[in-house]
Design a protein around this motif. Structure first.
Motif, mmCIF file in Angstrom:
data_model
loop_
_atom_site.group_PDB
_atom_site.id
_atom_site.type_symbol
_atom_site.label_atom_id
_atom_site.label_comp_id
_atom_site.label_asym_id
_atom_site.label_seq_id
_atom_site.Cartn_x
_atom_site.Cartn_y
_atom_site.Cartn_z
ATOM 1 N N ILE A 156 5.257 5.348 -6.081
ATOM 2 C CA ILE A 156 4.175 5.184 -7.238
ATOM 3 C C ILE A 156 4.609 5.647 -8.547
ATOM 4 C CG2 ILE A 156 1.994 5.837 -7.986
ATOM 5 C CD1 ILE A 156 1.247 5.982 -4.987
ATOM 6 N N ARG A 157 5.349 6.770 -8.631
ATOM 7 C CA ARG A 157 5.907 7.501 -9.718
ATOM 8 C C ARG A 157 6.908 6.534 -10.595
ATOM 9 N NH1 ARG A 157 6.633 13.761 -8.515
ATOM 10 N NH2 ARG A 157 4.596 14.179 -7.654
ATOM 11 N N ARG A 158 7.795 5.955 -9.700
ATOM 12 C CA ARG A 158 8.749 4.980 -10.299
ATOM 13 C C ARG A 158 8.053 3.738 -10.639
ATOM 14 N NH1 ARG A 158 12.187 1.611 -7.717
ATOM 15 N NH2 ARG A 158 11.772 2.731 -5.892
ATOM 16 N N TRP A 159 7.466 3.033 -9.811
ATOM 17 C CA TRP A 159 6.546 1.973 -10.103
ATOM 18 C C TRP A 159 5.836 1.682 -11.265
ATOM 19 C CZ3 TRP A 159 4.912 1.155 -4.189
ATOM 20 C CH2 TRP A 159 5.919 1.148 -3.142
ATOM 21 N N LEU A 203 -5.983 4.314 -2.518
ATOM 22 C CA LEU A 203 -5.560 2.725 -2.581
ATOM 23 C C LEU A 203 -4.401 2.419 -1.874
ATOM 24 C CD1 LEU A 203 -5.958 2.550 -6.556
ATOM 25 C CD2 LEU A 203 -7.222 1.302 -4.929
ATOM 26 N N VAL A 204 -3.451 3.448 -1.551
ATOM 27 C CA VAL A 204 -2.332 3.114 -0.603
ATOM 28 C C VAL A 204 -2.667 3.015 0.697
ATOM 29 C CG1 VAL A 204 -0.382 3.944 0.053
ATOM 30 C CG2 VAL A 204 -0.641 4.160 -2.181
ATOM 31 N N ALA A 205 -3.570 4.098 1.120
ATOM 32 C CA ALA A 205 -4.271 3.884 2.330
ATOM 33 C C ALA A 205 -5.047 2.659 2.712
ATOM 34 C CB ALA A 205 -5.132 5.225 2.699
ATOM 35 N N ALA A 206 -5.607 2.130 1.613
ATOM 36 C CA ALA A 206 -6.457 0.928 2.012
ATOM 37 C C ALA A 206 -5.684 -0.265 2.188
ATOM 38 C CB ALA A 206 -7.116 0.676 0.508
#
Length: 312
Positions: free
Chosen positions: A54-57, A96-99
């Protein structure tokens, strides 16, 4: 789901031990930021580690490669259905990732999490006191979601063989973790120099790790002022764990590696100058001490006094 940061990821390790204790046949996967993936890999109870970036994306959202990576991650995560998806991070980004995974999602109630909006994405919500230490909160959330109690001592569940690097001094040595993410969390270099010299007088060599170029420069500068001290070569998390594992003791500022030392049951003294260690300080079963706090500077004598409790 416990994606970041390093200290938070380490604080989640006892959840794996708890689940395995109560459900010995459970298959547990872990989703984590790519830079911290080495931590869940240390626990034998983790079956598969899914890495996000996430940090890079978020810095490269217009890049085609980013969206290919996101798509590949989502497809891998959705390859099977889970009986439970547990988000112990409690942030909107982790929810959101868990979703993206398939299965019932569980997390903190809106009055219990760090980000109340995250609760909107869970099917099951659990209230956990905000006054508890982060390790306790993680364990209580998992226990509530799975129907057991977690009132015994935390078990981080990891063990690493001590390192045998040719540059590492022979035991006994003490690791000094001088680097952290913010300058206001640093301990004065003069204190580190005096501590290192006092340890040398007591027969202990000193090892000084550093990650970034600036941190390695500090480590080299300090090592030059402490007879017999070693500025460690650049190391990944797994190698750092091996170095910590062989130490007589660790003294560190507010950084994830200090928490790793406690998880490895290495005697640890943690130094806080800009944050309150009450809810996120080092926490474990072996010898550990939290010194200082917000606006407080731990004294050299206090550190040396605590180290007297560390056996040979």
């Amino acid at each position: 789901m416990k994606t970041s940061s390093l200290g938070d990821v380490i604080h989640n390790l006892p959840v794996i031990s708890d689940i395995r204790q109560h459900f010995s046949e459970a298959i547990i996967d872990w989703c984590v930021e790519e830079s911290f993936a080495a931590i869940p890999c240390l626990h034998p109870g983790v079956a598969e580690v899914f890495t996000v970036a996430i940090r890079r994306w978020r810095k490269q959202l217009l890049c085609r490669r980013t969206w290919r990576e996101i798509g590949a991650f989502r497809a891998k995560l959705r390859a099977q259905r889970y009986d439970l998806i547990l988000d112990t991070q409690g942030l909107l980004k982790s929810a959101l990732v868990a979703a993206q995974a398939i299965g019932p999602r569980c997390g903190y109630a809106a009055n219990s999490g760090r980000d109340p909006l995250a609760a909107c994405l869970y099917q099951r919500h659990y209230t956990v006191s905000l006054a508890e230490h982060a390790v306790v909160r993680n364990r209580c959330l998992a226990a509530a979601a799975l129907g057991y109690t977690a009132d015994d001592a935390p078990d981080y569940g990891i063990a690493v063989a001590p390192a045998a690097f040719p540059w590492l001094p022979p035991a006994p040595y003490v690791v000094l973790l001088t680097a952290t993410s913010r300058d206001d969390k640093l301990w004065p270099e003069a204190h580190w120099l005096e501590l290192g010299n006092r340890l040398r007088e007591q027969g202990c060599r000193v090892v000084l790790p550093g990650g970034s170029a600036a941190e390695r420069e500090r480590a080299a500068r300090l090592a030059a002022g402490i007879p017999g001290a070693v500025a460690a070569l650049p190391l990944d998390i797994a190698a750092l764990a091996a170095v910590l594992s062989g130490a007589r003791a660790v003294v560190g500022v507010d950084t994830g590696l200090t928490h790793l030392a406690v998880a490895l049951k290495v005697p640890t003294v943690a130094l806080y100058t800009a944050t309150d260690p009450g809810l996120t300080g080092v926490f474990g079963v072996a010898f550990h001490r939290n010194l200082g706090g917000r606006g407080q500077l731990p004294t050299l004598d206090a550190v040396l006094g605590e180290l007297q409790g560390v056996g040979g």
